[in-house]
Scaffold this active site. Sequence first.
Site, PDB file in Angstrom:
ATOM      1  N   SER A 183       0.855  -1.184   0.000  1.00  0.00           N
ATOM      2  CA  SER A 183       0.000   0.000   0.000  1.00  0.00           C
ATOM      3  C   SER A 183       0.892   1.235   0.000  1.00  0.00           C
ATOM      4  O   SER A 183       2.099   1.153   0.219  1.00  0.00           O
ATOM      5  CB  SER A 183      -0.912  -0.019   1.238  1.00  0.00           C
ATOM      6  OG  SER A 183      -1.782   1.094   1.262  1.00  0.00           O
ATOM      7  N   CYS A 184       0.302   2.396  -0.257  1.00  0.00           N
ATOM      8  CA  CYS A 184       1.063   3.649  -0.255  1.00  0.00           C
ATOM      9  C   CYS A 184       0.065   4.802  -0.222  1.00  0.00           C
ATOM     10  O   CYS A 184      -0.992   4.699   0.388  1.00  0.00           O
ATOM     11  CB  CYS A 184       1.978   3.727  -1.473  1.00  0.00           C
ATOM     12  SG  CYS A 184       1.112   3.661  -3.062  1.00  0.00           S
TER      13      CYS A 184
END
Length: 285
Positions: free
Chosen positions: A240-241
């Site tokens: 994720s980011c």
Amino acid sequence: MTSSDDPLVSTEWLAAHLGDARLRVLDASFKLPGARPAAYDDYLAAHIPGAVFFDVDAIADHATDLPHMYPDAAQFARDVAALGVSSGDTVVAYDSGSWMAAPRAWWMFLAFGHTNIKVLDGGLKKWRAEGGATESGAVTPTPGRFSATFDPAFVRSRRQIEDNLASRAEQVIDARSRERFEGRVAEPRPGLRAGHIPGSRNVPYGDLIDAATATMKSPADLRGAFEAAGVALDRPLVTSCGSGVSAGVLTLALYRLGVRGSALYDGSWAEWGLPDGPPLATGPT
């Protein structure tokens, strides 16, 4: 044309193959909202000869307000064919050397069934440092013939990540900076909350890159970074980011370490961090 399972190719390899008839080069550079000059303007100023611009924001689902979410297979095939890519081509994606967002393009091609896709290690920064030729202006390619079939196992939805809060069946790894992960600074996209998905681990994507050369660090260094963050490489993983772009750097690094079957949370913090979003956590893990 390329037989190695390594998702990276070197600048030397690209220089040797740049004239190959079935090679297609994509500039997939991306910048955070508000950054100037825009990535496309940088492309127009200088790009690897023959490269076309892979616009992460354009090759996306335009029916949602979330940024650059995966399109459906029909749109991906249409958009990629318009870039001159055919199903039998070898594709090399690169970016400025910031690693935003050639790995995202790489993962998209894999998710839509095109396995002959590589990322240029070091990107345009290393290419130019070594005296590689560049050209300016837009490239108008001859349209290709591309077919795509989407494999949903490559991505995760918000609902799947919410369900994972209880089961913890998959480890979530966040590629954002430590300050953003811990909620100590505001998000670059206005209106988002600060913090991280509860239970997630933090491996800032920049920690995986050699700043001097813009190349990815050695497998030993990559493994050390994940292990230092408490990531078990033999358990299921989701990256994720901020909006599903730099998470691809973690995904690519995991792939280099032999990890298969990981997934990318497409909405990432642009979705989870919305004011009415799911629970969050702050501080270090």
